[in-house]
Design a protein around this motif. Structure first.
Motif, short mmCIF file in Angstrom:
data_model
loop_
_atom_site.label_atom_id
_atom_site.label_comp_id
_atom_site.label_asym_id
_atom_site.label_seq_id
_atom_site.Cartn_x
_atom_site.Cartn_y
_atom_site.Cartn_z
N PRO A 128 0.81 -1.22 0.00
CA PRO A 128 0.00 0.00 0.00
C PRO A 128 0.84 1.26 0.00
N ILE A 129 2.17 1.14 0.14
CA ILE A 129 3.02 2.33 0.22
C ILE A 129 4.10 2.38 -0.86
N GLU A 130 4.32 1.29 -1.57
CA GLU A 130 5.38 1.26 -2.58
C GLU A 130 4.89 0.50 -3.81
N PRO A 131 4.57 1.20 -4.91
CA PRO A 131 4.11 0.52 -6.12
C PRO A 131 5.12 -0.51 -6.61
N ASP A 132 4.61 -1.60 -7.13
CA ASP A 132 5.39 -2.69 -7.72
C ASP A 132 6.19 -3.50 -6.72
N LEU A 133 5.91 -3.33 -5.43
CA LEU A 133 6.37 -4.28 -4.40
C LEU A 133 5.16 -5.12 -4.02
N PHE A 134 5.32 -6.44 -4.05
CA PHE A 134 4.21 -7.33 -3.77
C PHE A 134 4.56 -8.28 -2.63
N TYR A 135 3.55 -8.65 -1.88
CA TYR A 135 3.72 -9.59 -0.78
C TYR A 135 3.03 -10.91 -1.15
N LEU A 136 3.75 -12.01 -0.94
CA LEU A 136 3.29 -13.34 -1.31
C LEU A 136 3.32 -14.23 -0.08
N PHE A 137 2.50 -15.29 -0.10
CA PHE A 137 2.52 -16.30 0.96
C PHE A 137 2.79 -17.65 0.31
N SER A 138 3.68 -18.42 0.93
CA SER A 138 3.96 -19.75 0.41
C SER A 138 4.31 -20.69 1.55
N GLY A 139 3.91 -21.94 1.39
CA GLY A 139 4.21 -22.99 2.35
C GLY A 139 3.63 -24.28 1.84
N ILE A 140 3.73 -25.33 2.65
CA ILE A 140 3.18 -26.63 2.28
C ILE A 140 1.83 -26.80 2.98
N HIS A 141 0.80 -27.10 2.20
CA HIS A 141 -0.54 -27.23 2.75
C HIS A 141 -0.58 -28.24 3.90
N GLY A 142 -1.15 -27.79 5.01
CA GLY A 142 -1.34 -28.67 6.15
C GLY A 142 -0.13 -28.86 7.03
N LYS A 143 1.00 -28.18 6.72
CA LYS A 143 2.22 -28.42 7.47
C LYS A 143 2.70 -27.14 8.15
N LYS A 144 2.65 -27.15 9.46
CA LYS A 144 3.16 -26.01 10.23
C LYS A 144 4.67 -25.89 10.08
N GLY A 145 5.16 -24.68 10.26
CA GLY A 145 6.59 -24.45 10.20
C GLY A 145 7.14 -24.26 8.79
N THR A 146 6.26 -24.27 7.77
CA THR A 146 6.73 -24.14 6.39
C THR A 146 6.29 -22.83 5.73
N TRP A 147 5.46 -22.06 6.42
CA TRP A 147 4.84 -20.89 5.79
C TRP A 147 5.61 -19.61 6.08
N TRP A 148 5.77 -18.82 5.02
CA TRP A 148 6.51 -17.56 5.10
C TRP A 148 5.78 -16.45 4.35
N VAL A 149 6.06 -15.23 4.76
CA VAL A 149 5.69 -14.05 3.98
C VAL A 149 6.90 -13.67 3.12
N TYR A 150 6.67 -13.44 1.85
CA TYR A 150 7.74 -13.09 0.91
C TYR A 150 7.47 -11.72 0.31
#
Length: 413
Positions: A128-150
């Motif tokens: 919302p403050i810097e155009p063309d910077l995007f935030y993504l989420f990725s991890g393995i479905h159903g598995k804790k400890g694998t999810w990150w904000v990118y």
């Protein structure tokens, strides 16, 4: 707050299909992906190009719907693919690395039979403050400890055949979640947040862009599941919207088949005014029932557009403002108007019917638009009133048992 996951067996709510206008909007196909591709989310950049995520393959794709020669398919380009889980390191995020590693080592990894066993690609949310910077989420479905904000930095990106400059950074782990799904940005100038829907646990998490911290933003029973269908999301799509007076976070809950919203204050928090004075519980407005929705968006007039994924349509809800529980006496069971803007087509039994549509014509599911998952409006003068839609070809509910091409579509509203 009360737990949001209901482990009791329950019958899923019935989806209400909606009505088709006499002349449905036409659409064009921008790009196709082979059967088995699960296009999950999209973001339209300021220059009008599109980023789309393939959930199952963990891929982020670039598409230019404004190609000069009209050949938009040839503009499709892979800009990033999520690979293995990697190692939690101090340089990867702003947070407590030791605590995150300890939680992973403690074996907090439980599987619920989700869609993929490899890192996925979920929402794409522009800063919302810097155009063309995007935030993504990725991890393995159903598995804790694998999810990150990118963070995906597209500021120096040049599409092929020029050298591509894309930077991807891991920002923060979210070690307690099992499925981050939809996302949206709350554009507060000093506390800008990225909200993330945890679809199995029924919570909204937040990532603070300024501090790099992650926390539970909202937990509520209406965000959680009501059945034990393992791969079926609770809270799914989320979208921030500011009308003439208030800020709101709209959301879909696929398992409960509702569309709801909660008021947001000027700091990006759920305000005290939304709490029940007797119980101190957050009050969420349930706007629509019978809506098996995925991701959603709103236009400048407050109309809501919802992709329904296995229901094979995109629905428009004109300017919803009255919660179901605030309906007039005798109207409690009445559902708001809903229109089908994509997904059905008329059966054409004759040339006459094809040229002169009749009100009593029969309709059928359009095989080229099955499995719509996300929607977003264009950003340029030529397409700002057009709706872009990504599909998965009907992976969840194959039409006639056939999974078709996944597509990026442009609906001419």
């Amino acid at each position: 707050m009360a737990s949001s996951t209901n482990t009791e067996v329950a019958n899923p709510p019935i989806h209400v299909p909606g009505t088709l206008p006499e002349r449905p909007p036409r659409y064009t196909t921008i790009a196709t992906f082979p059967p088995g591709s699960f296009l999950e989310n999209l973001a339209v950049r300021r220059d009008g190009s599109i980023l789309a995520s393939d959930m199952l393959r963990g891929s982020i794709w670039y598409i230019d719907p404004h190609a000069e020669d009209g050949n938009t398919q040839k503009t499709v380009e892979l800009v990033h693919k999520f690979e293995g889980e990697g190692t939690l390191t101090e340089e990867s995020f702003n947070g407590d690395a030791g605590k995150a590693e300890a939680e992973v080592e403690a074996g907090e990894g439980d599987s619920h039979g989700f869609y993929a066993s490899t890192p996925t690609a979920e929402a794409i949310v522009e800063s919302p403050i810097e155009p063309d910077l995007f935030y993504l989420f990725s991890g393995i479905h159903g598995k804790k400890g694998t999810w990150w904000v990118y963070e995906l930095d597209m500021r120096s990106f040049v599409p092929a055949p020029e050298p591509t400059q894309v930077k991807v950074r891991r920002l923060a782990p979210v070690p307690t979640v099992t499925w981050l799904n939809g996302g949206t940005a709350i554009p507060h100038p000093t506390v800008p947040l990225i909200l993330m829907a945890e679809s199995y646990q029924g919570r909204l998490y937040s990532y603070n862009i300024k501090t790099g911290t992650v926390g539970v933003w909202l937990e509520h029973p209406l965000l959680g599941k009501m059945t034990t269908r393992p791969p079926w999301p609770g809270v799914n799509g989320v979208q921030y919207y500011h009308d003439s007076k208030d800020g709101w976070v709209y959301f879909t809950n696929s398992d409960r088949a509702i569309l709801g919203r909660v008021r947001v204050d000027q700091q990006g928090d759920v305000p005290v005014a939304t709490r029940d004075p007797d119980t101190e519980k957050i009050e969420i407005q349930s706007l629509v029932g019978g809506c098996g929705g995925d991701d959603l968006c709103l236009d400048g007039e407050g109309n809501i557009y919802v992709a329904t994924n296995p229901m094979n349509t995109v629905l428009k809800f004109p300017q919803l403002a009255t919660p179901l529980d605030a309906a007039a006496p005798g109207q409690e069971d009445a559902q708001p108007e809903r229109q089908i803007v994509l997904g059905l087509r008329r059966t054409r039994s004759s040339a006459e019917e094809a040229s002169i549509p009749k009100p009593d014509s029969h309709f059928e599911i359009d095989p080229d638009t099955t499995g719509p998952t996300a929607v977003a409006f264009g950003t340029t003068a030529s397409d700002e009133r057009d709706l872009y839609v990504v599909t998965n070809g009907g992976i969840i509910n194959p039409l006639g048992g056939v999974v078709r091409d996944a597509r990026v579509l442009r609906v001419h509203l």
